[in-house]
Motif scaffolding. Sequence first.
Motif, short mmCIF file in Angstrom:
data_model
loop_
_atom_site.label_atom_id
_atom_site.label_comp_id
_atom_site.label_asym_id
_atom_site.label_seq_id
_atom_site.Cartn_x
_atom_site.Cartn_y
_atom_site.Cartn_z
N GLY A 85 0.79 -1.23 0.00
CA GLY A 85 0.00 0.00 0.00
C GLY A 85 0.82 1.28 0.00
N LEU A 86 2.14 1.18 -0.06
CA LEU A 86 2.96 2.39 -0.09
C LEU A 86 3.18 2.83 -1.52
CD1 LEU A 86 5.95 2.15 2.43
CD2 LEU A 86 3.93 3.55 2.58
N GLY A 87 3.01 4.11 -1.74
CA GLY A 87 3.33 4.68 -3.04
C GLY A 87 4.81 5.00 -3.09
N LEU A 88 5.27 5.42 -4.25
CA LEU A 88 6.68 5.75 -4.43
C LEU A 88 7.11 6.88 -3.50
CD1 LEU A 88 9.29 5.26 -5.95
CD2 LEU A 88 8.49 6.82 -7.72
N LYS A 89 6.29 7.91 -3.41
CA LYS A 89 6.62 9.06 -2.57
C LYS A 89 6.72 8.66 -1.09
CE LYS A 89 4.94 13.59 -1.19
NZ LYS A 89 3.84 14.52 -1.19
N GLU A 90 5.75 7.88 -0.62
CA GLU A 90 5.76 7.46 0.78
C GLU A 90 6.97 6.57 1.08
OE1 GLU A 90 3.05 7.05 -1.18
OE2 GLU A 90 1.61 8.45 -0.33
N ALA A 91 7.29 5.66 0.16
CA ALA A 91 8.44 4.78 0.35
C ALA A 91 9.73 5.58 0.38
CB ALA A 91 8.48 3.73 -0.75
N LYS A 92 9.84 6.57 -0.50
CA LYS A 92 11.04 7.41 -0.54
C LYS A 92 11.18 8.20 0.76
CE LYS A 92 13.23 11.03 -3.29
NZ LYS A 92 13.08 12.38 -2.83
N GLU A 93 10.08 8.76 1.25
CA GLU A 93 10.12 9.51 2.50
C GLU A 93 10.50 8.61 3.67
OE1 GLU A 93 6.24 11.27 2.72
OE2 GLU A 93 6.74 12.86 1.28
N LEU A 94 9.99 7.39 3.66
CA LEU A 94 10.30 6.43 4.71
C LEU A 94 11.79 6.09 4.72
CD1 LEU A 94 9.01 4.60 6.92
CD2 LEU A 94 8.80 2.86 5.17
N VAL A 95 12.34 5.85 3.54
CA VAL A 95 13.76 5.49 3.43
C VAL A 95 14.63 6.67 3.82
CG1 VAL A 95 15.59 4.88 1.79
CG2 VAL A 95 13.40 3.68 1.73
N GLU A 96 14.26 7.88 3.42
CA GLU A 96 15.07 9.06 3.74
C GLU A 96 14.99 9.44 5.22
OE1 GLU A 96 13.68 11.95 0.93
OE2 GLU A 96 15.03 11.22 -0.63
N ALA A 97 13.95 8.99 5.92
CA ALA A 97 13.79 9.32 7.33
C ALA A 97 14.46 8.30 8.24
CB ALA A 97 12.31 9.42 7.67
N ALA A 98 15.30 7.42 7.69
CA ALA A 98 15.95 6.38 8.49
C ALA A 98 16.77 7.02 9.61
CB ALA A 98 16.84 5.53 7.60
N PRO A 99 16.84 6.43 10.77
CA PRO A 99 16.25 5.16 11.20
C PRO A 99 14.75 5.30 11.45
CG PRO A 99 17.48 6.13 13.01
CD PRO A 99 17.66 7.03 11.82
N LYS A 100 14.02 4.35 10.91
CA LYS A 100 12.56 4.41 10.96
C LYS A 100 12.00 2.98 10.90
CE LYS A 100 8.97 7.29 10.01
NZ LYS A 100 8.53 8.30 10.88
N PRO A 101 10.98 2.68 11.73
CA PRO A 101 10.35 1.35 11.63
C PRO A 101 9.61 1.20 10.31
CG PRO A 101 9.63 2.52 13.63
CD PRO A 101 10.43 3.46 12.82
N ILE A 102 9.80 0.06 9.68
CA ILE A 102 9.12 -0.22 8.42
C ILE A 102 7.90 -1.10 8.67
CG2 ILE A 102 9.35 -1.40 6.21
CD1 ILE A 102 12.20 -0.50 6.12
#
Length: 128
Positions: A85-102
């Motif tokens: 359910g993650l779009g490209l933008k959300e996935a990119k934001e999640l990866v750039e905000a590391a460390p972050k729970p996936i």
Amino acid sequence: MAKLSNDDLLDAFKEMTLLELSEFVKQFEDTFDVTAAAPVAMAAAAGPAAAAPAEEEKDSFDVVLENAGDKKIQVIKVVREVVTGLGLKEAKELVEAAPKPILEGVKKDVADAAKEKLEAAGAKISLK
């Protein structure tokens, strides 16, 4: 009065509704001045010593992205694959905000599979 066997008692309980059984338990506790919850209270009173084995038998894990590594685009693709359910933008934001729970509160096999895929893409992952 005839003495009932354990099997006879169980058969009688099986025929009762939950409400009837609950009322029976209350009446039993009142009659014999006991509490059905006593073993639970004793287990809770055991304190920190009992808490240690519970941590070893952990059944839900969090997959935490610590670092995306050099192959950020590959990691974003795998994050989209792992987290439905993650779009490209959300996935990119999640990866750039590391460390972050996936993933949070997943079973060990799901967590291990996600960790393996993400590490193969170049990410640094930890399980908590």
